[in-house]
Design an enzyme around this catalytic site. Structure first.
Site, mmCIF file in Angstrom:
data_model
loop_
_atom_site.group_PDB
_atom_site.id
_atom_site.type_symbol
_atom_site.label_atom_id
_atom_site.label_comp_id
_atom_site.label_asym_id
_atom_site.label_seq_id
_atom_site.Cartn_x
_atom_site.Cartn_y
_atom_site.Cartn_z
ATOM 1 N N ASP A 45 0.845 -1.201 0.000
ATOM 2 C CA ASP A 45 0.000 0.000 0.000
ATOM 3 C C ASP A 45 0.882 1.252 0.000
ATOM 4 O O ASP A 45 0.370 2.379 -0.068
ATOM 5 C CB ASP A 45 -1.012 -0.011 1.146
ATOM 6 C CG ASP A 45 -0.372 -0.051 2.512
ATOM 7 O OD1 ASP A 45 0.865 -0.200 2.607
ATOM 8 O OD2 ASP A 45 -1.115 0.054 3.513
ATOM 9 N N SER A 46 2.210 1.052 0.004
ATOM 10 C CA SER A 46 3.137 2.167 -0.248
ATOM 11 C C SER A 46 2.846 2.788 -1.605
ATOM 12 O O SER A 46 3.334 3.875 -1.909
ATOM 13 C CB SER A 46 4.587 1.682 -0.182
ATOM 14 O OG SER A 46 4.786 0.566 -1.021
ATOM 15 N N ASP A 84 -1.007 -6.165 -0.027
ATOM 16 C CA ASP A 84 -1.332 -5.510 1.240
ATOM 17 C C ASP A 84 -2.833 -5.333 1.387
ATOM 18 O O ASP A 84 -3.513 -4.929 0.434
ATOM 19 C CB ASP A 84 -0.714 -4.102 1.270
ATOM 20 C CG ASP A 84 0.531 -4.020 2.127
ATOM 21 O OD1 ASP A 84 0.696 -4.863 3.037
ATOM 22 O OD2 ASP A 84 1.341 -3.112 1.880
ATOM 23 N N LYS A 112 -1.168 -9.341 3.329
ATOM 24 C CA LYS A 112 -0.373 -8.808 4.455
ATOM 25 C C LYS A 112 -1.230 -7.831 5.262
ATOM 26 O O LYS A 112 -1.930 -7.003 4.686
ATOM 27 C CB LYS A 112 0.886 -8.117 3.946
ATOM 28 C CG LYS A 112 1.728 -7.489 5.071
ATOM 29 C CD LYS A 112 3.142 -7.179 4.656
ATOM 30 C CE LYS A 112 3.314 -5.880 3.910
ATOM 31 N NZ LYS A 112 2.893 -4.684 4.646
ATOM 32 N N GLU A 114 -1.186 -5.291 8.912
ATOM 33 C CA GLU A 114 -0.331 -4.614 9.887
ATOM 34 C C GLU A 114 -0.936 -4.700 11.282
ATOM 35 O O GLU A 114 -2.096 -4.310 11.469
ATOM 36 C CB GLU A 114 -0.180 -3.126 9.527
ATOM 37 C CG GLU A 114 0.523 -2.898 8.204
ATOM 38 C CD GLU A 114 0.695 -1.419 7.876
ATOM 39 O OE1 GLU A 114 0.368 -0.558 8.731
ATOM 40 O OE2 GLU A 114 1.142 -1.123 6.761
ATOM 41 N N GLU A 181 9.479 -3.829 10.332
ATOM 42 C CA GLU A 181 9.885 -2.551 9.746
ATOM 43 C C GLU A 181 10.439 -1.620 10.817
ATOM 44 O O GLU A 181 9.798 -1.387 11.853
ATOM 45 C CB GLU A 181 8.675 -1.903 9.042
ATOM 46 C CG GLU A 181 9.007 -0.551 8.432
ATOM 47 C CD GLU A 181 7.968 -0.056 7.438
ATOM 48 O OE1 GLU A 181 7.031 -0.800 7.074
ATOM 49 O OE2 GLU A 181 8.121 1.104 7.001
HETATM 50 O O1 KIV Z 1 3.569 -1.068 1.608
HETATM 51 C C1 KIV Z 1 4.735 -1.462 1.584
HETATM 52 O O2 KIV Z 1 5.487 -1.230 0.632
HETATM 53 C C2 KIV Z 1 5.232 -2.197 2.736
HETATM 54 C C3 KIV Z 1 6.706 -2.420 2.833
HETATM 55 C C4 KIV Z 1 7.389 -1.179 3.206
HETATM 56 C C5 KIV Z 1 7.041 -3.539 3.738
HETATM 57 O O3 KIV Z 1 4.473 -2.586 3.574
#
Ligand code: KIV
Length: 263
Positions: A45-46, A84, A112, A114, A181
């Site tokens: 989600d970056s 994500d 994934k 968090e 992280e």
């Molecule tokens: O969203 C993302 O790119 C991430 C990484 C920084 C691990 O969660």
């Protein structure tokens, strides 16, 4: 490279062989990553920061994630693809199952999430229903407003112990991988040595089983480069060389170097 699956990654961990992970958001880069033989792609989600221009990952939606996950999947047949789950898409058990199912149907092979112990039921439910899960502890960017900024986590004994305990809980609940992280290297190493699942670090030092970087950071495109990243793009601008240099540096243990780590 043969198609990568969870068994591949567990075997690498058991042999003590480190593997690279990289983010991607579209088919063109996903194809280059496959050609560079990078084992795992994270549709992070970056993308909110590096593709969509937001100043955090909070505005990223399920529609954004589905759109970009499907694009990455179309470009890469061999790497294992993790998607994500965006902010609030796993706020309740029902939402978690529905949204994880959509990402898997878009072609992701793992989702994934968090967070720590509060996710144990969700991870158990997903895992029981055949959806592989990657946990994410330490600096969890979706909680930036609660954390009070992008800071290294686990620097004092109490918070380090909390992250260690959360890591154990996530593994017991059924997580298959864990991202750590921005935590001190010593803590990340202890966790990676203690857990049986592969631990992927970003700003977590060299003692973990794998490294992940945001693609646009490691190509030097980001206006502000975090301490834990490195620009691998050569002066010729050859993206394939950059991807291979990153993969080689992770496998040999050359990256991350001390200047990319937190103590
Ligand atoms: O969203 C993302 O790119 C991430 C990484 C920084 C691990 O969660």
């Amino acid at each position: 490279m043969k198609a990568v699956n969870l068994h591949t990654l567990n075997t690498l961990k058991s042999k003590g062989e480190k593997f690279p992970v990289i983010t991607a958001y579209d088919s063109a880069f996903a194809r280059q990553i496959e050609l560079a033989e990078i084992e795992v792609v994270l549709v992070g989600d970056s993308l909110g920061n590096v593709v969509l221009g937001y100043d955090s990952t909070v505005p990223v939606t399920m529609d954004d994630m589905l759109h970009h996950t499907a694009a990455v999947v179309r470009g890469n047949d061999l790497s294992l693809i993790i998607a994500d789950m965006p902010f609030m898409s796993y706020a309740t058990g029902e939402m978690t199952l529905d949204n994880a199912a959509l990402l898997m149907q878009a072609g992701a092979q793992m989702v994934k999430l968090e967070g720590g112990a509060w996710l144990k039921e969700s991870i158990f439910m997903l895992s029981e229903r055949g959806i592989p899960v990657c946990g994410h502890l330490g600096l969890t960017p979706q909680s930036v407003n609660k954390l009070g900024g992008y800071r290294v986590q686990g620097r004092d004994e109490e918070s380090a112990q909390q992250i260690f305990t959360d890591a154990e809980i996530l593994q017991t609940a059924g997580a298959d991988l864990l991202v750590l992280e921005c935590v001190p290297s010593e803590l990340a190493t202890r966790i990676a040595e203690h857990l049986t699942i592969p631990v992927i670090g970003i700003g977590a030092g060299p003692g973990v089983d794998a490294q992940v970087l945001v693609l646009y950071d490691m190509l030097g495109f980001s206006p502000r480069m975090p301490k834990f990243t490195k620009n691998f793009l050569p002066d010729t601008g050859d993206v394939m060389l950059a991807l291979k240099a990153y993969a080689d540096a992770v496998r040999s243990g050359e990256f991350p170097a001390p200047e990319h780590c937190f103590t």
